[in-house]
Design an enzyme around this catalytic site. Structure first.
Site, PDB file in Angstrom:
ATOM      1  N   LYS A 112       6.939 -12.997  84.364  1.00 60.74           N
ATOM      2  CA  LYS A 112       7.874 -11.901  84.618  1.00 60.74           C
ATOM      3  C   LYS A 112       7.696 -10.769  83.620  1.00 60.74           C
ATOM      4  O   LYS A 112       7.742  -9.596  83.985  1.00 60.74           O
ATOM      5  CB  LYS A 112       9.326 -12.410  84.554  1.00 60.74           C
ATOM      6  CG  LYS A 112       9.732 -13.198  85.780  1.00 60.74           C
ATOM      7  CD  LYS A 112      11.239 -13.419  85.810  1.00 60.74           C
ATOM      8  CE  LYS A 112      11.622 -14.420  86.892  1.00 60.74           C
ATOM      9  NZ  LYS A 112      13.020 -14.844  86.806  1.00 60.74           N
ATOM     10  N   LYS A 195       4.407 -18.526  95.847  1.00 59.77           N
ATOM     11  CA  LYS A 195       5.665 -19.069  96.364  1.00 59.77           C
ATOM     12  C   LYS A 195       6.491 -17.950  96.984  1.00 59.77           C
ATOM     13  O   LYS A 195       6.350 -16.783  96.610  1.00 59.77           O
ATOM     14  CB  LYS A 195       6.445 -19.767  95.240  1.00 59.77           C
ATOM     15  CG  LYS A 195       6.965 -18.813  94.187  1.00 59.77           C
ATOM     16  CD  LYS A 195       7.912 -19.477  93.181  1.00 59.77           C
ATOM     17  CE  LYS A 195       8.382 -18.396  92.210  1.00 59.77           C
ATOM     18  NZ  LYS A 195       9.206 -18.859  91.119  1.00 59.77           N
ATOM     19  N   LYS A 198      12.162 -13.946  95.544  1.00 58.57           N
ATOM     20  CA  LYS A 198      12.947 -12.722  95.665  1.00 58.57           C
ATOM     21  C   LYS A 198      12.198 -11.540  95.076  1.00 58.57           C
ATOM     22  O   LYS A 198      12.238 -10.435  95.585  1.00 58.57           O
ATOM     23  CB  LYS A 198      14.269 -12.854  94.899  1.00 58.57           C
ATOM     24  CG  LYS A 198      15.186 -13.918  95.438  1.00 58.57           C
ATOM     25  CD  LYS A 198      16.405 -14.140  94.538  1.00 58.57           C
ATOM     26  CE  LYS A 198      16.624 -15.636  94.362  1.00 58.57           C
ATOM     27  NZ  LYS A 198      17.914 -16.092  93.940  1.00 58.57           N
TER      28      LYS A 198
HETATM   29  P1  TYM Z   1      16.591 -19.309  91.307  1.00 63.63           P
HETATM   30  O1  TYM Z   1      17.887 -18.609  91.524  1.00 63.63           O
HETATM   31  O2  TYM Z   1      15.357 -18.498  91.140  1.00 63.63           O
HETATM   32  O3  TYM Z   1      16.341 -20.300  92.505  1.00 63.63           O
HETATM   33  C1  TYM Z   1      17.325 -21.225  92.946  1.00 63.63           C
HETATM   34  C2  TYM Z   1      16.654 -22.528  93.341  1.00 63.63           C
HETATM   35  O4  TYM Z   1      15.705 -22.316  94.375  1.00 63.63           O
HETATM   36  C3  TYM Z   1      14.474 -22.923  94.023  1.00 63.63           C
HETATM   37  N1  TYM Z   1      13.367 -22.145  94.627  1.00 63.63           N
HETATM   38  C4  TYM Z   1      12.436 -22.646  95.441  1.00 63.63           C
HETATM   39  N2  TYM Z   1      12.224 -23.881  95.921  1.00 63.63           N
HETATM   40  C5  TYM Z   1      11.184 -24.055  96.757  1.00 63.63           C
HETATM   41  N3  TYM Z   1      10.349 -23.065  97.141  1.00 63.63           N
HETATM   42  C6  TYM Z   1      10.519 -21.800  96.683  1.00 63.63           C
HETATM   43  N4  TYM Z   1       9.700 -20.825  97.074  1.00 63.63           N
HETATM   44  C7  TYM Z   1      11.604 -21.558  95.786  1.00 63.63           C
HETATM   45  N5  TYM Z   1      12.053 -20.437  95.158  1.00 63.63           N
HETATM   46  C8  TYM Z   1      13.139 -20.812  94.457  1.00 63.63           C
HETATM   47  C9  TYM Z   1      14.437 -22.873  92.507  1.00 63.63           C
HETATM   48  O5  TYM Z   1      13.544 -23.828  91.980  1.00 63.63           O
HETATM   49  C10 TYM Z   1      15.880 -23.159  92.162  1.00 63.63           C
HETATM   50  O6  TYM Z   1      16.130 -24.543  92.125  1.00 63.63           O
HETATM   51  N6  TYM Z   1      16.616 -20.759  86.510  1.00 63.63           N
HETATM   52  C11 TYM Z   1      17.164 -21.044  87.841  1.00 63.63           C
HETATM   53  C12 TYM Z   1      18.689 -21.017  87.886  1.00 63.63           C
HETATM   54  C13 TYM Z   1      19.383 -21.904  86.905  1.00 63.63           C
HETATM   55  C14 TYM Z   1      19.446 -23.311  86.940  1.00 63.63           C
HETATM   56  C15 TYM Z   1      20.282 -23.689  85.814  1.00 63.63           C
HETATM   57  C16 TYM Z   1      18.905 -24.296  87.751  1.00 63.63           C
HETATM   58  C17 TYM Z   1      20.116 -21.478  85.854  1.00 63.63           C
HETATM   59  N7  TYM Z   1      20.662 -22.553  85.189  1.00 63.63           N
HETATM   60  C18 TYM Z   1      20.564 -25.014  85.561  1.00 63.63           C
HETATM   61  C19 TYM Z   1      19.190 -25.628  87.466  1.00 63.63           C
HETATM   62  C20 TYM Z   1      20.010 -25.985  86.360  1.00 63.63           C
HETATM   63  C21 TYM Z   1      16.666 -19.992  88.792  1.00 63.63           C
HETATM   64  O7  TYM Z   1      16.327 -18.897  88.428  1.00 63.63           O
HETATM   65  O8  TYM Z   1      16.747 -20.355  90.104  1.00 63.63           O
END
Ligand code: TYM
Length: 332
Positions: A112, A195, A198
């Site tokens: 990023k 992948k 967003k």
């Molecule tokens: P975020 O908001 O980017 O994504 C939310 C969840 O979606 C999953 N994900 C995917 N899974 C499969 N294929 C894809 N293309 C794909 N894109 C996104 C992500 O793996 C995620 O599980 N850092 C985290 C948010 C977070 C979090 C936490 C997660 C903050 N604190 C504590 C678990 C525990 C994030 O940015 O997810």
């Protein structure tokens, strides 16, 4: 009962199919047999610039989608991260336990920040995974449902939990990532080497759950496949087709092998048409449920307040014990 925690960012408003199949679906399943905590991570969202009105609106949009997906606020705690101040508080403690080099090795940050350049990259984006560590450890989570892209952050969480425990005595549960292999990495419809994301996907490469259903059908029909003709699961040779098979299978509940048989000797076009139908049949009622929750913000806010209260009961106990362990003088 075992504890489960996860979080999702409110940045884009609509969740995409990767979010749903990689993570949110598992949240719903896991609330049955676990004490489950799920949150909209607004503090994570502000690691990149956010328009204040949009952030506020997208936080409700996200919560309403989690309810529409099937989270039951009587069974789990559904809340907004900033409503539970212990996240920021334990986050600081974890910052002080993390090596600079260790944080520098986080690949999501490297990707990023390389895109943004050092002038616009914030220190918050750098320490983002450490806040995530605090999110998880506060609830003594045993399992954390996430997609493949979060695996490294879960490893950091385990490392820091173990480090804290060995330095100050057993305090935190060491959590496991809960990753469902079949849907751990849903790829971009136009570029199956990356992948679905967003930030990185083009509009045609990403299926948003709140997109108009006919637009979703169009995107599926114009998804990149390959020059072959066989509908067969093979991530290496046929990443586009395999992605569509994984999506169909997960949403319809039909095993991949059965789909391969059903489409043996038939054209990609037939297959894509059915994937589009399966998705339209899923998102249409999803969007109806979403509107029901979203159109009643007062009720939604009450649900989130209830969730935050449940979360704080657990988070405050963990924070107090961590503060005590490291020698912070308790207020008289
Ligand atoms: P975020 O908001 O980017 O994504 C939310 C969840 O979606 C999953 N994900 C995917 N899974 C499969 N294929 C894809 N293309 C794909 N894109 C996104 C992500 O793996 C995620 O599980 N850092 C985290 C948010 C977070 C979090 C936490 C997660 C903050 N604190 C504590 C678990 C525990 C994030 O940015 O997810």
């Amino acid at each position: 009962r075992p504890r489960v925690l996860s979080g999702i960012q409110p940045t884009a408003g609509s969740f995409h199919l990767g979010n749903y199949l990689g993570a949110v679906r598992q949240y719903v399943a896991l609330q049955e047999a676990n004490d489950a905590f799920y949150m909209v991570v607004d503090l994570h969202a502000i690691t990149v610039p956010q328009d204040p009105a949009e952030l506020r609106a997208n936080t409700r949009v996200s919560a309403a989608q989690l309810l529409a997906a099937g989270l039951d606020p009587d069974r789990c705690a559904l809340f907004v991260q900033s409503h539970v101040p212990e996240h920021a508080q334990l986050g600081w403690v974890m910052n002080c336990l993390t090596g600079f080099g260790e944080a520098s090795r986080m690949t999501q940050f490297k990707d990023k920040s390389a895109k943004q350049g050092t002038d616009t990259t914030t220190v918050g984006l750098f320490t983002y995974p450490i806040l995530q560590v605090a999110d998880i450890l506060l609830y003594q989570a045993n399992a954390v449902p996430v997609g493949e892209d979060q695996r490294q952050h879960l490893e950091l969480t385990r490392d820091l939990a173990q480090r804290f425990n060995s330095r100050y005595g057993a305090t935190f549960t060491v959590p496991e990532a809960y990753i469902v292999k079949e849907t751990a990495k849903i790829v971009d419809l136009q570029d199956p080497t990356i992948k679905m994301s967003k930030s990185a996907s083009s509009p045609k490469g990403i299926v948003n759950l709140l997109d108009p259903p006919n637009q979703t059908a169009k995107k599926i029909k114009s998804a990149v496949t390959d020059t072959g003709t066989e509908v067969r699961y093979d991530e290496k040779e046929k990443p586009g087709v395999s992605n569509l098979l994984a999506i169909h299978s997960a949403v319809s509940g039909t095993p991949v092998a059965e789909l391969e048989q059903r489409f043996a000797g038939r054209m990609y076009g037939d297959f894509k048409k059915e994937v589009a139908e399966v998705l339209v049949d899923f998102v249409t009622p999803f969007q109806e449920r979403f509107h029901l929750y979203h159109d009643d913000p007062a009720e939604l806010d009450r649900t989130l307040a209830k969730g935050a209260a449940k979360a704080r009961e657990v988070a405050s106990v963990t924070l107090a014990s961590a503060y005590d362990r490291i020698g912070l003088l308790p207020p008289a």
